[in-house]
Design a protein around this motif. Structure first.
Motif, PDB file in Angstrom:
ATOM      1  N   THR A   1      28.020  37.370  49.976  1.00  8.29           N
ATOM      2  CA  THR A   1      28.488  36.550  48.867  1.00  8.29           C
ATOM      3  C   THR A   1      29.672  37.239  48.218  1.00  8.29           C
ATOM      4  N   SER A   2      30.801  36.548  48.202  1.00 10.57           N
ATOM      5  CA  SER A   2      31.974  37.139  47.567  1.00 10.57           C
ATOM      6  C   SER A   2      31.947  36.837  46.080  1.00 10.57           C
ATOM      7  N   SER A   3      32.798  37.558  45.361  1.00  5.88           N
ATOM      8  CA  SER A   3      32.864  37.333  43.920  1.00  5.88           C
ATOM      9  C   SER A   3      33.283  35.905  43.611  1.00  5.88           C
ATOM     10  N   ALA A   4      34.022  35.272  44.516  1.00 10.38           N
ATOM     11  CA  ALA A   4      34.462  33.895  44.293  1.00 10.38           C
ATOM     12  C   ALA A   4      33.292  32.911  44.354  1.00 10.38           C
ATOM     13  N   ASP A   5      32.164  33.340  44.953  1.00  7.05           N
ATOM     14  CA  ASP A   5      31.013  32.448  45.100  1.00  7.05           C
ATOM     15  C   ASP A   5      29.999  32.570  43.962  1.00  7.05           C
ATOM     16  N   ARG A   6      30.097  33.621  43.186  1.00  9.01           N
ATOM     17  CA  ARG A   6      29.128  33.833  42.117  1.00  9.01           C
ATOM     18  C   ARG A   6      29.596  33.130  40.847  1.00  9.01           C
ATOM     19  N   PRO A   7      28.675  32.511  40.117  1.00  8.24           N
ATOM     20  CA  PRO A   7      29.071  31.848  38.861  1.00  8.24           C
ATOM     21  C   PRO A   7      29.514  32.869  37.821  1.00  8.24           C
ATOM     22  N   LEU A   8      30.486  32.479  37.034  1.00  8.80           N
ATOM     23  CA  LEU A   8      31.022  33.352  35.993  1.00  8.80           C
ATOM     24  C   LEU A   8      30.528  32.911  34.629  1.00  8.80           C
ATOM     25  N   THR A   9      30.141  33.880  33.834  1.00  9.04           N
ATOM     26  CA  THR A   9      29.716  33.635  32.464  1.00  9.04           C
ATOM     27  C   THR A   9      30.812  34.107  31.527  1.00  9.04           C
ATOM     28  N   LEU A  10      31.205  33.269  30.602  1.00 12.05           N
ATOM     29  CA  LEU A  10      32.152  33.652  29.565  1.00 12.05           C
ATOM     30  C   LEU A  10      31.318  34.144  28.390  1.00 12.05           C
ATOM     31  N   ARG A  11      31.562  35.379  27.978  1.00 13.02           N
ATOM     32  CA  ARG A  11      30.768  35.971  26.900  1.00 13.02           C
ATOM     33  C   ARG A  11      31.592  37.010  26.161  1.00 13.02           C
ATOM     34  N   GLY A  12      31.054  37.465  25.048  1.00  8.13           N
ATOM     35  CA  GLY A  12      31.677  38.548  24.305  1.00  8.13           C
ATOM     36  C   GLY A  12      31.456  39.875  25.004  1.00  8.13           C
ATOM     37  N   VAL A  13      32.379  40.781  24.799  1.00  7.82           N
ATOM     38  CA  VAL A  13      32.290  42.105  25.407  1.00  7.82           C
ATOM     39  C   VAL A  13      31.184  42.911  24.725  1.00  7.82           C
ATOM     40  N   VAL A  14      30.577  43.811  25.470  1.00  7.83           N
ATOM     41  CA  VAL A  14      29.621  44.769  24.923  1.00  7.83           C
ATOM     42  C   VAL A  14      30.087  46.174  25.305  1.00  7.83           C
ATOM     43  N   GLU A  15      29.601  47.157  24.600  1.00  7.02           N
ATOM     44  CA  GLU A  15      30.071  48.528  24.815  1.00  7.02           C
ATOM     45  C   GLU A  15      29.931  48.978  26.270  1.00  7.02           C
ATOM     46  N   ALA A  16      28.847  48.589  26.924  1.00 10.16           N
ATOM     47  CA  ALA A  16      28.631  48.986  28.320  1.00 10.16           C
ATOM     48  C   ALA A  16      29.698  48.425  29.263  1.00 10.16           C
ATOM     49  N   ASP A  17      30.461  47.423  28.811  1.00  2.00           N
ATOM     50  CA  ASP A  17      31.519  46.826  29.639  1.00  2.00           C
ATOM     51  C   ASP A  17      32.789  47.668  29.691  1.00  2.00           C
ATOM     52  N   LEU A  18      32.929  48.652  28.815  1.00  2.00           N
ATOM     53  CA  LEU A  18      34.208  49.351  28.688  1.00  2.00           C
ATOM     54  C   LEU A  18      34.724  49.958  29.992  1.00  2.00           C
ATOM     55  N   PRO A  19      33.930  50.660  30.796  1.00  2.00           N
ATOM     56  CA  PRO A  19      34.472  51.170  32.062  1.00  2.00           C
ATOM     57  C   PRO A  19      34.954  50.042  32.991  1.00  2.00           C
ATOM     58  N   GLU A  20      34.199  48.979  33.054  1.00  2.58           N
ATOM     59  CA  GLU A  20      34.572  47.845  33.903  1.00  2.58           C
ATOM     60  C   GLU A  20      35.796  47.123  33.343  1.00  2.58           C
ATOM     61  N   LEU A  21      35.877  47.035  32.033  1.00  3.34           N
ATOM     62  CA  LEU A  21      37.051  46.422  31.394  1.00  3.34           C
ATOM     63  C   LEU A  21      38.300  47.242  31.710  1.00  3.34           C
ATOM     64  N   HIS A  22      38.169  48.547  31.687  1.00  2.00           N
ATOM     65  CA  HIS A  22      39.293  49.426  32.022  1.00  2.00           C
ATOM     66  C   HIS A  22      39.694  49.242  33.485  1.00  2.00           C
ATOM     67  N   ARG A  23      38.730  49.148  34.388  1.00  3.12           N
ATOM     68  CA  ARG A  23      39.029  48.902  35.798  1.00  3.12           C
ATOM     69  C   ARG A  23      39.793  47.601  35.968  1.00  3.12           C
ATOM     70  N   LEU A  24      39.317  46.556  35.316  1.00  2.00           N
ATOM     71  CA  LEU A  24      39.953  45.240  35.395  1.00  2.00           C
ATOM     72  C   LEU A  24      41.382  45.297  34.867  1.00  2.00           C
ATOM     73  N   ASP A  25      41.577  45.954  33.746  1.00  5.40           N
ATOM     74  CA  ASP A  25      42.904  46.039  33.156  1.00  5.40           C
ATOM     75  C   ASP A  25      43.867  46.785  34.080  1.00  5.40           C
ATOM     76  N   LYS A  26      43.393  47.871  34.705  1.00  4.60           N
ATOM     77  CA  LYS A  26      44.237  48.628  35.638  1.00  4.60           C
ATOM     78  C   LYS A  26      44.592  47.790  36.861  1.00  4.60           C
ATOM     79  N   GLU A  27      43.651  46.953  37.310  1.00  5.11           N
ATOM     80  CA  GLU A  27      43.946  46.080  38.448  1.00  5.11           C
ATOM     81  C   GLU A  27      44.965  45.012  38.064  1.00  5.11           C
ATOM     82  N   ALA A  28      44.784  44.425  36.915  1.00  2.00           N
ATOM     83  CA  ALA A  28      45.659  43.328  36.495  1.00  2.00           C
ATOM     84  C   ALA A  28      47.048  43.818  36.098  1.00  2.00           C
ATOM     85  N   PHE A  29      47.123  44.993  35.504  1.00  2.00           N
ATOM     86  CA  PHE A  29      48.397  45.529  35.009  1.00  2.00           C
ATOM     87  C   PHE A  29      48.622  46.944  35.553  1.00  2.00           C
TER      88      PHE A  29
END
Length: 166
Positions: free
Chosen positions: A13-41
């Motif tokens: 199952t690729s990431s394109a196949d999994r449903p996405l939830t729109l939600r507020g950020v939580v502290e545990a997301d910070l490493p993943e948020l940083h990864r995403l930001d580095k990928e995007a920019f």
């Protein structure tokens, strides 16, 4: 006849196949948020400490798209102290899911929240060469404020300012 042991295969199952939830950020997301930001920019991502500080001060102003395993998009938006103007500071979608309306989904939720709060104007900056982002913002009703602002973020960092009245 003997039963053979079950073989375990990695998930197909690729990431394109999994449903996405729109939600507020939580502290545990910070490493993943940083990864995403580095990928995007990749040229100029936020430093981890900047995202940490944004979370500490504006956690209610960071929305993420989560598939249960990874983050695939986020928007960071900040309202001025008088409540009149909001700035979209950053909008990012992972490369593999761009062009699927996820940036629009994040922006529509932000605009819905800002209207409910009584914000009067939304502003953002965009690179003059970022045609996809400009097309998205124009389709949401944003207009250009003047032309290209040379060296807006420093030498060689030109930006266009776009605004939307709510």
């Amino acid at each position: 006849m003997t039963a053979l042991p079950e073989k375990r295969f990695p998930s197909t199952t690729s990431s394109a196949d999994r449903p996405l939830t729109l939600r507020g950020v939580v502290e545990a997301d910070l490493p993943e948020l940083h990864r995403l930001d580095k990928e995007a920019f990749p040229e100029e991502p936020y430093h981890y400490f900047e995202l940490r500080q944004a979370y500490d001060v504006h956690a209610d102003r960071i929305l993420v798209l989560d598939d249960g395993e990874s983050l695939h998009g986020y928007v960071l938006f900040v309202t001025t102290s008088d409540g009149y103007v909001n700035w979209i500071k950053s909008l990012a979608i992972t490369h593999d899911l761009r062009g699927r309306g996820l940036g629009r989904r994040l922006m529509l939720e932000v605009l819905r929240r800002l209207r409910a709060e009584g914000v009067h104007q939304v502003r953002l900056t965009v690179e003059p060469t970022n045609a996809a982002a400009i097309t998205l913002y124009r389709s949401l009703g944003f207009d250009f404020e003047g032309g290209v602002h040379k060296h807006y973020f420093g030498p060689g960092e030109d930006r266009m300012i776009m605004t939307l009245g709510l």
